[in-house]
Design an enzyme around this catalytic site. Structure first.
Site, PDB file in Angstrom:
ATOM      1  N   HIS A 110       0.909  19.360  47.301  1.00  0.00           N
ATOM      2  CA  HIS A 110      -0.364  19.088  47.983  1.00  0.00           C
ATOM      3  C   HIS A 110      -0.186  18.593  49.411  1.00  0.00           C
ATOM      4  O   HIS A 110      -1.092  18.004  49.983  1.00  0.00           O
ATOM      5  CB  HIS A 110      -1.192  18.090  47.162  1.00  0.00           C
ATOM      6  CG  HIS A 110      -1.617  18.628  45.822  1.00  0.00           C
ATOM      7  ND1 HIS A 110      -2.053  17.849  44.779  1.00  0.00           N
ATOM      8  CD2 HIS A 110      -1.675  19.913  45.365  1.00  0.00           C
ATOM      9  CE1 HIS A 110      -2.357  18.614  43.732  1.00  0.00           C
ATOM     10  NE2 HIS A 110      -2.125  19.869  44.068  1.00  0.00           N
ATOM     11  N   GLY A 180       2.888  10.483  35.154  1.00  0.00           N
ATOM     12  CA  GLY A 180       1.742   9.922  35.876  1.00  0.00           C
ATOM     13  C   GLY A 180       0.791  10.912  36.494  1.00  0.00           C
ATOM     14  O   GLY A 180       0.436  10.775  37.664  1.00  0.00           O
TER      15      GLY A 180
HETATM   16  P1  OAD Z   1      -4.916  11.082  38.743  1.00  0.00           P
HETATM   17  O1  OAD Z   1      -5.502   9.872  39.418  1.00  0.00           O
HETATM   18  O2  OAD Z   1      -5.817  12.165  38.333  1.00  0.00           O
HETATM   19  O3  OAD Z   1      -4.119  10.630  37.450  1.00  0.00           O
HETATM   20  C1  OAD Z   1      -3.240   9.539  37.518  1.00  0.00           C
HETATM   21  C2  OAD Z   1      -2.483   9.433  36.223  1.00  0.00           C
HETATM   22  O4  OAD Z   1      -1.525   8.394  36.382  1.00  0.00           O
HETATM   23  C3  OAD Z   1      -3.342   9.104  34.995  1.00  0.00           C
HETATM   24  O5  OAD Z   1      -3.002   9.962  33.925  1.00  0.00           O
HETATM   25  C4  OAD Z   1      -2.960   7.646  34.692  1.00  0.00           C
HETATM   26  O6  OAD Z   1      -3.005   7.343  33.303  1.00  0.00           O
HETATM   27  C5  OAD Z   1      -1.536   7.602  35.206  1.00  0.00           C
HETATM   28  N1  OAD Z   1      -1.033   6.260  35.572  1.00  0.00           N
HETATM   29  C6  OAD Z   1      -1.705   5.183  36.029  1.00  0.00           C
HETATM   30  N2  OAD Z   1      -0.859   4.162  36.233  1.00  0.00           N
HETATM   31  C7  OAD Z   1       0.382   4.599  35.903  1.00  0.00           C
HETATM   32  C8  OAD Z   1       1.689   4.009  35.915  1.00  0.00           C
HETATM   33  N3  OAD Z   1       1.904   2.760  36.303  1.00  0.00           N
HETATM   34  N4  OAD Z   1       2.732   4.782  35.505  1.00  0.00           N
HETATM   35  C9  OAD Z   1       2.545   6.073  35.095  1.00  0.00           C
HETATM   36  N5  OAD Z   1       1.343   6.667  35.083  1.00  0.00           N
HETATM   37  C10 OAD Z   1       0.279   5.937  35.475  1.00  0.00           C
HETATM   38  O7  OAD Z   1      -3.750  11.614  39.735  1.00  0.00           O
HETATM   39  P2  OAD Z   1      -3.045  13.036  39.768  1.00  0.00           P
HETATM   40  O8  OAD Z   1      -3.008  13.670  38.422  1.00  0.00           O
HETATM   41  O9  OAD Z   1      -1.779  12.880  40.509  1.00  0.00           O
HETATM   42  O10 OAD Z   1      -4.902  16.020  45.155  1.00  0.00           O
HETATM   43  O11 OAD Z   1      -4.070  13.830  40.688  1.00  0.00           O
HETATM   44  C11 OAD Z   1      -3.780  15.141  41.061  1.00  0.00           C
HETATM   45  C12 OAD Z   1      -4.378  15.466  42.398  1.00  0.00           C
HETATM   46  O12 OAD Z   1      -5.773  15.129  42.412  1.00  0.00           O
HETATM   47  C13 OAD Z   1      -3.804  14.678  43.534  1.00  0.00           C
HETATM   48  O13 OAD Z   1      -2.611  15.228  44.032  1.00  0.00           O
HETATM   49  C14 OAD Z   1      -4.893  14.715  44.561  1.00  0.00           C
HETATM   50  C15 OAD Z   1      -6.079  14.481  43.668  1.00  0.00           C
HETATM   51  O14 OAD Z   1      -7.287  15.003  44.091  1.00  0.00           O
HETATM   52  C16 OAD Z   1      -5.357  16.200  46.405  1.00  0.00           C
HETATM   53  O15 OAD Z   1      -5.870  15.329  47.060  1.00  0.00           O
HETATM   54  C17 OAD Z   1      -5.183  17.601  46.913  1.00  0.00           C
END
Ligand code: OAD
Length: 239
Positions: A110, A180
């Protein structure tokens, strides 16, 4: 000494959760970034066309936040595995914490927060460094050619150019590890489908998405730092 061709290839696919313990907000958790900011205004192609100044302002704030943060133990444990394995990181994150922890092979799906690119030519990229971390619709390239620069971020509604190399990497994995991510955003969430059958898949997340029925996934329901410590031990035992 062993040659990298003999080492097992571990491919990581990381999301915002791997950086959460560094103090960076995730997107979709309670209090996450998309609860605080209107995603389609600050992170979409239409939003950028409608109000580029707002989009620059949003990423300036993200950048200021990022430079005050440090990699955490999960980033470091991933980098440490490079001593024994051929480690590749595919990340949805735009932060540079994997690189700062020492990971050498990082593929950003991204984009990258610390970079700007030419609005008209995606191949022209410049890297920012402190103290010059801000950009605006008036920011011009440093090459004197008067290019208008924008955040090097893949906005919603834009293609994800690195997905092809990411799929190829996943197909070569001997072990695949997801950390995560809520597995909400495609095409990144679809990478699981490219893992060869029989390859172990681990998913570290304290609140994982439902992957039942998708593939045979070992879920480690823990935060990234704790889950990575557990996984590093498993990987070294099975080496
Ligand atoms: P999300 O915010 O959708 O998901 C975050 C994940 O991290 C969730 O499943 C949480 O349970 C987990 N989480 C929280 N704290 C944690 C910890 N300490 N250790 C491990 N996991 C933990 O974020 P992404 O899936 O990365 O894109 O989101 C994907 C994309 O959506 C991003 O790259 C961004 C966003 O819109 C763009 O902006 C293009």
């Amino acid at each position: 000494m062993s040659d990298s061709r003999e080492k097992k290839k571990i491919v990581f696919s990381t999301g915002a959760g791997v950086s959460a313990e560094s103090g960076l907000s995730t997107f979709r958790d309670a209090g996450g970034l998309w609860e605080q900011y209107p995603v389609m205004q600050v992170a979409s192609a239409e939003g950028f066309a409608a109000d580029p100044a707002l989009v620059h302002k949003f990423y300036n704030a993200r950048r200021r936040d990022l430079v005050s943060k440090e990699p955490n133990e999960a980033h470091r444990l991933i980098a440490d595995l490079q001593r024994d394995f051929d480690v590749r990181v595919i990340t949805q994150n735009v932060d540079d914490l994997h690189e700062r922890a020492g990971s050498r092979e990082v593929l950003h799906l991204h984009g990258e927060l610390m970079k700007l690119r030419d609005v008209a030519d995606p191949g022209y990229i410049e890297t920012l460094s402190a103290p010059d971390l801000e950009s605006s619709p008036d920011t011009l390239s440093r090459d004197g050619k008067g290019r208008h620069m924008r955040p090097h971020i893949v906005f919603f509604g834009e293609a994800v150019p690195n997905i092809e190399p990411a799929m190829e990497l996943v197909e070569q994995a001997d072990v695949f590890v997801v950390i995560g991510t809520s597995l909400n955003v495609y095409p990144a969430a679809g990478l699981l489908a490219y893992v060869r059958s029989g390859v172990p898949i681990y998913y570290i997340d304290p609140s994982p998405a439902d992957v039942k029925g998708l593939r045979d996934v070992t879920v480690i329901r823990k935060k990234a730092t704790e889950g990575m410590a557990e996984l590093a031990a498993i990987l070294r035992n099975n080496q």
